[in-house]
Write a protein that holds these residues in place. Sequence first.
Motif, PDB file in Angstrom:
ATOM      1  N   VAL A 347      27.466 -31.091  -0.503  1.00 20.88           N
ATOM      2  CA  VAL A 347      28.472 -29.959   0.002  1.00 20.88           C
ATOM      3  C   VAL A 347      27.644 -28.569   0.204  1.00 20.88           C
ATOM      4  O   VAL A 347      26.895 -28.202  -0.601  1.00 20.88           O
ATOM      5  N   VAL A 365      32.989 -24.741   2.966  1.00 23.24           N
ATOM      6  CA  VAL A 365      31.904 -25.744   2.786  1.00 23.24           C
ATOM      7  C   VAL A 365      31.747 -26.540   4.030  1.00 23.24           C
ATOM      8  O   VAL A 365      32.879 -26.807   4.761  1.00 23.24           O
ATOM      9  N   LEU A 367      30.773 -30.694   4.536  1.00 23.19           N
ATOM     10  CA  LEU A 367      30.681 -31.775   3.925  1.00 23.19           C
ATOM     11  C   LEU A 367      29.808 -32.872   4.696  1.00 23.19           C
ATOM     12  O   LEU A 367      29.911 -33.140   5.832  1.00 23.19           O
ATOM     13  N   LEU A 388      37.551 -32.553  -2.626  1.00 22.34           N
ATOM     14  CA  LEU A 388      36.318 -33.326  -2.782  1.00 22.34           C
ATOM     15  C   LEU A 388      36.515 -34.566  -3.835  1.00 22.34           C
ATOM     16  O   LEU A 388      36.249 -35.763  -3.643  1.00 22.34           O
TER      17      LEU A 388
END
Length: 397
Positions: A347, A365, A367, A388
């Motif tokens: 992340v 973020v 991923l 998440l």
Amino acid sequence: MLSGKTILLIIGGGIAAYKSLELIRRLKERGAAVVPVMTGAAGEFVTPLSVSALAGGKVYTDLFDLTDEAEMGHIQLSRAADLIVVAPATADLIGKVANGLAGDLASTLLMATDTEVLMAPAMNVRMWEHYAVQRNLAWLRDNGVRFVGPNEGDMACGEYGPGRMAEPMEIVAAVEARLARGVLSGKRAIVTSGPTHEPIDPVRYIANRSSGAQGTAIARALAARGAEVVFVTGPADVAPPEGVEVVKVQSARQMLAAVEAALPADVAVMAAAVADWRVKSESGSKIKKVKGALPVLEFEENPDILAQVSQMTEGRPGLVVGFAAETDDVVAHATAKRARKGCDWIVANDVSPETGIMGGTENAVVLISDAGAEDWPRMGKQDVAERLADRIAAAVS
Ligand code: C5P
């Protein structure tokens, strides 16, 4: 909510027993039926009458009670519950269960049951730290007993340290997490969080600006989905979430030891901002200020916890998630980091000062996984955590 659930509450003999009265109320408020059992010593701290009045039913105290046997039977009593909660779990009760002693009703029920047991330990700090208690706890943990607390703080006996029973609402959260048949129930997760403090001398240390907010949010989101979470945290600004097992550490080396002790796990999420270096020779006494002579600090590398866990050849968690805080070329650096460390996902986020992310409430973020880089919009840290956790649940269940 706990409607339809039956909690067998075993109250041990410690001063924290007064908090169990509040616990009964909170459990009942959420719809649970509470069947109380008191040890002989518990009766020295709270009266069976108070317990019975709050629970709205009979209190069981005696192993050799013919009426109880005729009505229900002790073994049946322990098995009819959805969860057995021991609060306070005294050193004596913990020791009895760990060593197979069944001399009274409480310990007999704990031995005869096949229902999950959640213990809220409470005892004097020296007792908590005693090797015999620690050995018993480790043994029980390895055999499936769950724990909530103890917390650190002032104790009724006038000392300070770990040993205070978890607060009633923390126990309720742990009960709900255990009984939640969430997507992650039956899965065990380790989450690291917060900064580490690397000592220079007894009063000075090297630290970083991590608040622990993102790691805390992730631990909370995983626990809310029913995972059993071990939350290993450095000295963070935010309070740890409820319903998780909290392990507090200071340095990177302590964090590594705590993570190793918490293994095996199905998922490891390493959100801590671990210091890359520590001072090579920590001074045992405070370094004196000498005019004109500046101290020279020599550094050495800290263990890379994420890399070590990712590269385990035996017992590696099925999913290892790392974080990458970058200030430039976020995706390129994070992709390289994922390969270098050997974790499954990274992340990645931009922590340049102008983003306000480090120490702030929001995060933006990317991923990074086998599938490539996926940009998430800027959102609250709890929302990042929820998203998440959903992805983790989809990957491991
Ligand atoms: O190498 P870098 O510190 O950028 O890597 C960040 C990731 O690695 C984070 O997931 C962090 O928790 C983890 N890490 C670690 N141990 C270290 C350094 C970083 O677990 N010593």
